[in-house]
Design an enzyme around this catalytic site. Structure first.
Site, mmCIF file in Angstrom:
data_model
loop_
_atom_site.group_PDB
_atom_site.id
_atom_site.type_symbol
_atom_site.label_atom_id
_atom_site.label_comp_id
_atom_site.label_asym_id
_atom_site.label_seq_id
_atom_site.Cartn_x
_atom_site.Cartn_y
_atom_site.Cartn_z
ATOM 1 N N ASN A 42 -24.037 -123.532 -9.489
ATOM 2 C CA ASN A 42 -24.434 -124.658 -8.665
ATOM 3 C C ASN A 42 -23.200 -125.470 -8.270
ATOM 4 O OD1 ASN A 42 -26.178 -126.571 -7.465
ATOM 5 N ND2 ASN A 42 -26.297 -127.784 -9.348
ATOM 6 N N ASP A 107 -20.613 -121.181 -14.490
ATOM 7 C CA ASP A 107 -21.623 -122.213 -14.382
ATOM 8 C C ASP A 107 -22.972 -121.570 -14.744
ATOM 9 O OD1 ASP A 107 -21.907 -125.162 -13.161
ATOM 10 O OD2 ASP A 107 -23.541 -123.977 -12.306
ATOM 11 N N TRP A 108 -24.032 -121.849 -14.006
ATOM 12 C CA TRP A 108 -25.335 -121.249 -14.313
ATOM 13 C C TRP A 108 -25.325 -119.734 -14.171
ATOM 14 C CZ3 TRP A 108 -29.054 -123.247 -17.034
ATOM 15 C CH2 TRP A 108 -29.196 -124.633 -17.106
ATOM 16 N N GLU A 131 -15.752 -121.187 -17.013
ATOM 17 C CA GLU A 131 -16.490 -122.447 -16.909
ATOM 18 C C GLU A 131 -17.964 -122.195 -17.218
ATOM 19 O OE1 GLU A 131 -15.499 -125.911 -16.108
ATOM 20 O OE2 GLU A 131 -13.902 -124.883 -17.177
ATOM 21 N N HIS A 276 -13.351 -127.028 -12.543
ATOM 22 C CA HIS A 276 -14.582 -126.232 -12.673
ATOM 23 C C HIS A 276 -14.618 -125.057 -11.695
ATOM 24 C CE1 HIS A 276 -18.557 -125.400 -14.100
ATOM 25 N NE2 HIS A 276 -19.143 -125.651 -12.937
#
Length: 301
Positions: A42, A107-108, A131, A276
């Protein structure tokens, strides 16, 4: 395809689509050989991998999927919880009949890849992550553990403020994306990220993802998922590569060092200065690190 030394805004890839549960999912499919499935997080889409893919396709097949409701994938009227994304992604993998996959997530995308690997261990030959939602940082006991992002996420997770920030102000793409990248993104790059979310209603997945991050045990579903795969990661022998930057956002160097010490068969690779969105600052290093690591595993054709 020529390999770019500097990040490029160009997106020279053919779009592919496959129907999953009545909706089309968009993906890139480049090269031949062992499949590498890139899973974004995201608020990005397959575009985030554009400068990395060329480094891995000499000996491998690179597939970069757009999660349902994101990128060029369809945007059905669903809740966009982790469970929804997991269901669509697993069906996508099955429909493409991908075997012995190397999963690359951040991330996700990392959470989705870990959860898939835990449940389909015999179909995964490698895990690459950056990340990522890994211990000892995740899940968060309290929002302050998010560090500099805590203030923004406290507002985004507020029912009223969050809807305004995401739907009206488009905070993820107008502020947070650039604030998580060291270099300044060009207007062409920013527009590419914005394009799939021009319509306000299409920003729903971004808001839901923000509220799916487990903090203080809530939501219980994602808290339990992260705890379960975190335990599994400390036992599985699947080869792993953890790419990280300094200072990082959720995976600072000390987290990478922890994973190397506690997750079996894990290599860590330092990319340099980064936050990130490491793909925008170090695409060449990421691509070469993955290609070399896979070559060392003997997975390329």
């Amino acid at each position: 395809m020529a390999l770019a030394a500097q990040p490029s805004a160009a997106f020279p890839y053919e779009s592919n689509y496959i129907e999953v549960f009545g909706s089309k999912m968009h993906y890139l499919d480049v090269g031949e050989g062992s499949p590498i499935l890139f899973i974004h997080g995201n608020p990005t889409w397959a575009y985030v991998w554009r400068n990395i893919i060329p480094f891995v396709t000499e000996e491998n097949r690179a597939i970069a999927v757009d999660l349902i409701g994101m990128g060029k994938s369809d945007k059905p009227d669903i809740n966009y919880t982790f469970a929804d994304h997991r269901r669509y992604l697993e069906a996508f993998i099955a429909k493409l009949d991908l075997k012995n996959i190397t999963l690359v997530g951040y991330d996700w995308g990392s959470t989705l890849s870990f959860y898939y690997a835990m449940r389909h261990e015999d179909n995964v030959q490698g895990l690459v992550f950056m990340e990522a939602m890994v211990p000892p940082r995740f899940p968060f006991a309290e929002i302050e553990e998010m560090g500099k992002a805590a203030e923004a996420f406290r507002k985004i997770r507020d029912p009223q403020q969050g809807a305004n920030l995401v739907y009206e102000e488009n905070i993820f793409l107008e502020k947070l994306l650039q604030s998580n990248t060291i270099r300044e993104l060009s207007e062409a790059e920013l527009n590419a990220y914005r394009e799939p979310f021009r319509n306000k209603k299409d920003r729903k997945p971004m808001l839901v993802w923000a509220n799916q991050i487990p903090i203080g045990g809530e939501p219980r579903e994602t808290d339990a998922i992260i705890r379960s795969y975190s335990e599994w990661l400390t036992k599985t022998k699947i080869p792993k590569l953890h790419l990280y930057g300094e200072p990082g956002a959720v995976n600072p160097p000390e987290v990478a060092e922890w994973t190397a010490a506690h997750l079996p068969n894990t290599e860590i690779y330092y990319l340099g200065k980064g936050l990130h969105c490491l793909q925008e600052d170090h695409p060449e290093k990421i691509g070469m690190a993955i290609a070399n690591w896979l070559r060392g595993l003997g997975t390329g054709d």
